[in-house]
Every structure is written in C-alpha cells, then in structure tokens.
Scaffold this motif. Structure first.
Motif, PDB file in Angstrom:
ATOM      1  N   LEU A   1       0.670  11.757  -7.029  1.00  9.69           N
ATOM      2  CA  LEU A   1       1.460  12.074  -5.835  1.00  9.69           C
ATOM      3  C   LEU A   1       0.871  11.381  -4.616  1.00  9.69           C
ATOM      4  CD1 LEU A   1       3.669  13.691  -4.386  1.00  9.69           C
ATOM      5  CD2 LEU A   1       2.031  15.584  -4.183  1.00  9.69           C
ATOM      6  N   GLY A   2      -0.455  11.390  -4.503  1.00 10.48           N
ATOM      7  CA  GLY A   2      -1.109  10.732  -3.379  1.00 10.48           C
ATOM      8  C   GLY A   2      -0.850   9.241  -3.348  1.00 10.48           C
ATOM      9  N   LEU A   3      -0.835   8.597  -4.503  1.00 12.65           N
ATOM     10  CA  LEU A   3      -0.538   7.168  -4.565  1.00 12.65           C
ATOM     11  C   LEU A   3       0.886   6.879  -4.092  1.00 12.65           C
ATOM     12  CD1 LEU A   3      -2.171   6.204  -7.983  1.00 12.65           C
ATOM     13  CD2 LEU A   3      -2.932   5.453  -5.726  1.00 12.65           C
ATOM     14  N   LEU A   4       1.824   7.709  -4.536  1.00 15.87           N
ATOM     15  CA  LEU A   4       3.225   7.520  -4.147  1.00 15.87           C
ATOM     16  C   LEU A   4       3.408   7.771  -2.651  1.00 15.87           C
ATOM     17  CD1 LEU A   4       4.980   9.269  -7.170  1.00 15.87           C
ATOM     18  CD2 LEU A   4       4.771   6.808  -6.746  1.00 15.87           C
ATOM     19  N   VAL A   5       2.781   8.836  -2.159  1.00 16.27           N
ATOM     20  CA  VAL A   5       2.860   9.132  -0.728  1.00 16.27           C
ATOM     21  C   VAL A   5       2.192   8.021   0.076  1.00 16.27           C
ATOM     22  CG1 VAL A   5       2.085  10.711   1.088  1.00 16.27           C
ATOM     23  CG2 VAL A   5       3.033  11.622  -1.034  1.00 16.27           C
ATOM     24  N   GLY A   6       1.052   7.525  -0.414  1.00 14.18           N
ATOM     25  CA  GLY A   6       0.358   6.438   0.266  1.00 14.18           C
ATOM     26  C   GLY A   6       1.211   5.186   0.368  1.00 14.18           C
ATOM     27  N   SER A   7       1.986   4.910  -0.680  1.00 14.06           N
ATOM     28  CA  SER A   7       2.892   3.763  -0.646  1.00 14.06           C
ATOM     29  C   SER A   7       3.928   3.939   0.460  1.00 14.06           C
ATOM     30  CB  SER A   7       3.581   3.609  -2.008  1.00 14.06           C
ATOM     31  OG  SER A   7       4.455   2.501  -2.008  1.00 14.06           O
ATOM     32  N   PHE A   8       4.455   5.159   0.588  1.00  9.58           N
ATOM     33  CA  PHE A   8       5.422   5.429   1.658  1.00  9.58           C
ATOM     34  C   PHE A   8       4.746   5.359   3.021  1.00  9.58           C
ATOM     35  CE2 PHE A   8       7.469   8.635   4.444  1.00  9.58           C
ATOM     36  CZ  PHE A   8       8.676   7.973   4.631  1.00  9.58           C
ATOM     37  N   LEU A   9       3.501   5.803   3.107  1.00 15.81           N
ATOM     38  CA  LEU A   9       2.795   5.763   4.386  1.00 15.81           C
ATOM     39  C   LEU A   9       2.633   4.338   4.884  1.00 15.81           C
ATOM     40  CD1 LEU A   9      -0.004   8.470   3.945  1.00 15.81           C
ATOM     41  CD2 LEU A   9       2.204   8.673   5.105  1.00 15.81           C
ATOM     42  N   ASN A  10       2.481   3.385   3.968  1.00 16.70           N
ATOM     43  CA  ASN A  10       2.409   1.986   4.389  1.00 16.70           C
ATOM     44  C   ASN A  10       3.682   1.573   5.134  1.00 16.70           C
ATOM     45  OD1 ASN A  10      -0.164   0.948   3.590  1.00 16.70           O
ATOM     46  ND2 ASN A  10       0.483   1.030   1.456  1.00 16.70           N
TER      47      ASN A  10
END
Length: 262
Positions: free
Chosen positions: A11-20
């Motif tokens: 989930l953190g990886l997916l959220v991090g991608s959106f944060l970019n």
C-alpha cells in the motif's frame, strides 16, 4: 503480523507512486487525474509496466524509455520511503482504529516535506482538507473505543499549537510562515491524540531538527544567515520522532527533572 506488514508495504508503494504525482503537480496547479503519468521532459505517456513503483524505475535504468533522459532517483525514493514509513507506523500502532488516520498523516507528511523543500511552500490544498480528513479518520476510534477524552485532548493540542505558531509568525514573520502555522495545528491534532508529552516532544524536536539543519547548511556554505530555509520538513520530522519515541523521551525528561529520591 507479517502479512499485515507486507500488505502495508505494498500500500505504501502504491501511495508513494501517487505522491510523486501530487508533489509534481500540486505546486503547479495541475490536475491530479489528467493527463496520466508521463515523462516530465518529452511528455510521452509512461507505459503501465514502467509505472510499477520502484521496479519500473529500475527496469528503465533511471531513464525515459522514449527520450532516454534521466528520471530523478527521487521518484523511487519517495515510493520506498513511504512504504517504509507505512510499515513503521503500522508496527507502532498495530491494527487499531487510529491506524488509517496515521497512515494518511504519513502520506501527507511525505508530500508536504518534498514540496516545501522544492518550492518553500505548504499548499493549502493539501494542509486544510487534511484537518477534515484527519478528524474523520480518527472518529471511528472515538466511536469504537469511546475515546472522547483523547479526542478533546487532540482538539486542544491542535488549538494550542496553532496559537503558538501563529504568535511566532506575528513576532518573527521572516522565520515562520503561515503555512507552518496551519501545519502546526494539524500536527497538534495527531500528537495530542497520543498524549501531551508527545505534543511537547514533537514540537521541541521540530525546532531542534530545524536548527541543526540550518546550522549544517550554513557550515557547508549552502545557506547564509538571511537564507530562507523551509521549516515544514523539520516540523514533520519532529512529529514522527514524537510518534515513535514521544512516550519514552517524555518519561526520560520528567525523570531528569525530578530530584533524586523523589
């Protein structure tokens, strides 16, 4: 618990991608939805297989598939750091009603820290809605656990920190922006939810980290006495120091102040 940590990391990886996307577009006033992910230089859409967090950047060897221009290493770093923080926060809180609220704070913190470093601004479009989202995500804990006292403490801490930072911004406008004031209230809500000790540890840690960062930049010639240095990242770092270590640090400080044999 291993399955929980693995799920949180993904989930953190997916959220991090959106944060970019948030970090790149929000300061520019661009839509977060359209157009889709694209190379910031040649604007070629990024293929789905190359848009996998961290792995996509590694597959491309850090370069755009179309124009071969370098892609900043910051993209996979944001994704990886977000995932690690998600796991750390989950380990700290466990599977509790408060966990979604603190994961949301984690995501907001990553985005705001990078944006503030980039443009020296904490966008209202992120900070102000986070008051409402944070309160809504904490509400189930009040309902499920009957944590009314905890909620009141969080609201009081939010008001106190907002007031303290507001006063500092009025007294020393060159060193404190009103973006910091609004962020202080948000952090007060979350830190106050934990304890008053956590509030004071997080606040003090933020000032210490900010001071050390400023002195370090001056020592290496990257800043002068009049250079504006964003304070948001230090506030956020201090808050997370308190989230993870606030209880022990507060207890240690109280014991330090107590006279021997008391």
């Amino acid at each position: 618990m291993t399955a929980l940590y693995l799920a949180t990391a993904v989930l953190g990886l997916l959220v991090g991608s959106f944060l970019n996307v948030v970090i790149h577009r929000v300061p520019r006033g661009e839509s977060l939805v359209r157009p889709g992910s694209r190379c910031p230089r040649c604007e070629t859409p990024i293929a789905a297989r190359h848009n996998v967090p961290v792995l996509g950047w590694l597959m491309l060897h850090g370069r755009c598939h179309h124009c071969h221009e370098p892609i900043s290493v910051r993209y996979p770093l944001v994704e990886a750091v977000t995932a690690m923080l998600f796991v750390a926060v989950t380990a700290r809180l466990g599977l509790t009603p408060e966990l979604p609220a603190y994961l949301y704070l984690t995501a907001v913190a990553v985005a705001l820290a990078v944006i503030d470093l980039d443009v020296k601004r904490l966008p209202n479009t992120i900070v102000l809605p986070s008051y409402v989202v944070g309160a809504a995500l904490l509400a189930p804990a009040v309902i499920i656990d009957g944590a009314w006292g905890t909620a009141v403490r969080g609201l009081l801490a939010m008001t106190v920190l907002f007031g303290i930072y507001f006063a500092l911004a009025l007294v020393y406008p060159g060193g404190m922006g009103f973006g910091d004031v609004k962020l202080a209230g948000l952090l007060g809500l979350y830190l106050g939810w934990m304890s008053w000790g956590t509030v004071w540890v997080g606040t003090l840690a933020g000032f210490i980290i900010g001071s050390l960062a400023g002195l370090t930049l001056m020592a290496v010639g990257r800043a002068g006495r009049r250079t504006a240095i964003p304070f948001g990242p230090a506030m956020l770092a201090g808050a997370f120091v308190a989230i993870f270590l606030g209880g022990p640090l507060a207890s240690w400080y109280v014991a330090l102040l107590a006279p021997p044999g008391a």
